[in-house]
Design a protein around this motif. Sequence first.
Motif, PDB file in Angstrom:
ATOM      1  N   ALA A  14       0.839  -1.194   0.000  1.00 55.23           N
ATOM      2  CA  ALA A  14       0.000   0.000   0.000  1.00 55.23           C
ATOM      3  C   ALA A  14       0.877   1.248   0.000  1.00 55.23           C
ATOM      4  N   GLY A  15       0.475   2.213  -0.805  1.00 55.57           N
ATOM      5  CA  GLY A  15       1.258   3.432  -0.963  1.00 55.57           C
ATOM      6  C   GLY A  15       2.240   3.386  -2.119  1.00 55.57           C
ATOM      7  N   GLY A  16       2.440   2.195  -2.665  1.00 46.65           N
ATOM      8  CA  GLY A  16       3.381   2.029  -3.760  1.00 46.65           C
ATOM      9  C   GLY A  16       2.776   2.370  -5.113  1.00 46.65           C
ATOM     10  N   SER A  17       3.571   2.121  -6.156  1.00 46.76           N
ATOM     11  CA  SER A  17       3.160   2.458  -7.527  1.00 46.76           C
ATOM     12  C   SER A  17       3.410   1.293  -8.468  1.00 46.76           C
ATOM     13  N   LEU A  18       2.613   1.250  -9.510  1.00 43.99           N
ATOM     14  CA  LEU A  18       2.799   0.316 -10.617  1.00 43.99           C
ATOM     15  C   LEU A  18       2.424   1.030 -11.901  1.00 43.99           C
ATOM     16  N   ARG A  19       3.022   0.596 -13.000  1.00 42.74           N
ATOM     17  CA  ARG A  19       2.601   1.097 -14.304  1.00 42.74           C
ATOM     18  C   ARG A  19       2.204  -0.081 -15.175  1.00 42.74           C
ATOM     19  N   LEU A  20       0.963  -0.066 -15.594  1.00 42.58           N
ATOM     20  CA  LEU A  20       0.459  -1.092 -16.495  1.00 42.58           C
ATOM     21  C   LEU A  20       0.625  -0.634 -17.940  1.00 42.58           C
ATOM     22  N   SER A  21       0.894  -1.593 -18.799  1.00 41.13           N
ATOM     23  CA  SER A  21       1.013  -1.312 -20.221  1.00 41.13           C
ATOM     24  C   SER A  21       0.012  -2.155 -20.988  1.00 41.13           C
ATOM     25  N   CYS A  22      -0.453  -1.617 -22.086  1.00 37.18           N
ATOM     26  CA  CYS A  22      -1.369  -2.326 -22.978  1.00 37.18           C
ATOM     27  C   CYS A  22      -0.817  -2.164 -24.385  1.00 37.18           C
ATOM     28  N   ALA A  23      -0.314  -3.246 -24.923  1.00 35.07           N
ATOM     29  CA  ALA A  23       0.294  -3.203 -26.245  1.00 35.07           C
ATOM     30  C   ALA A  23      -0.656  -3.773 -27.286  1.00 35.07           C
ATOM     31  N   ALA A  24      -0.656  -3.144 -28.442  1.00 32.29           N
ATOM     32  CA  ALA A  24      -1.543  -3.575 -29.516  1.00 32.29           C
ATOM     33  C   ALA A  24      -0.784  -4.353 -30.566  1.00 32.29           C
ATOM     34  N   SER A  25      -1.428  -5.334 -31.117  1.00 32.84           N
ATOM     35  CA  SER A  25      -0.886  -6.024 -32.287  1.00 32.84           C
ATOM     36  C   SER A  25      -2.000  -6.124 -33.319  1.00 32.84           C
ATOM     37  N   GLY A  26      -1.631  -6.163 -34.547  1.00 31.57           N
ATOM     38  CA  GLY A  26      -2.641  -6.240 -35.596  1.00 31.57           C
ATOM     39  C   GLY A  26      -2.872  -4.910 -36.287  1.00 31.57           C
ATOM     40  N   ARG A  27      -2.854  -3.846 -35.499  1.00 32.20           N
ATOM     41  CA  ARG A  27      -2.973  -2.510 -36.055  1.00 32.20           C
ATOM     42  C   ARG A  27      -2.685  -1.493 -34.969  1.00 32.20           C
TER      43      ARG A  27
END
Length: 118
Positions: A14-27
């Motif tokens: 709790a109190g920490g950080s994360l960065r999520l990524s969403c990568a696209a393929s196909g276009r």
Amino acid sequence: QVQLVESGGGLVQAGGSLRLSCAASGRSLSGFVMGWFRQAPGKEREFVAATYTASSTNYADSVKDRFAISRDKYGNTVYLQMNSLKPEDTAVYYCAAKTRSETAFRVWGQGTQVTVSS
């Protein structure tokens, strides 16, 4: 057909950080409205954030001022920077896409688990 793959989930205190990524393929994701949603155990999936352009973003009240959605200039990756994480942010996070003319998000990733320990 665009396909979405999320990454960046994990276990954080709790109190920490994360960065999520969403990568696209196909276009490219250029021209799509991109959203992040989450689903906690035993709960319905809920909206977290969405973006069309850098100046067009919106957030759920529960994450406003803590989370930030952004997309890279090439239009292939969307991010969710999560700061000041709380145990109640624990959920599977999903990336989704739709065109501006569509009413519902129709393309979904497989999800990435985020667990926040107290």
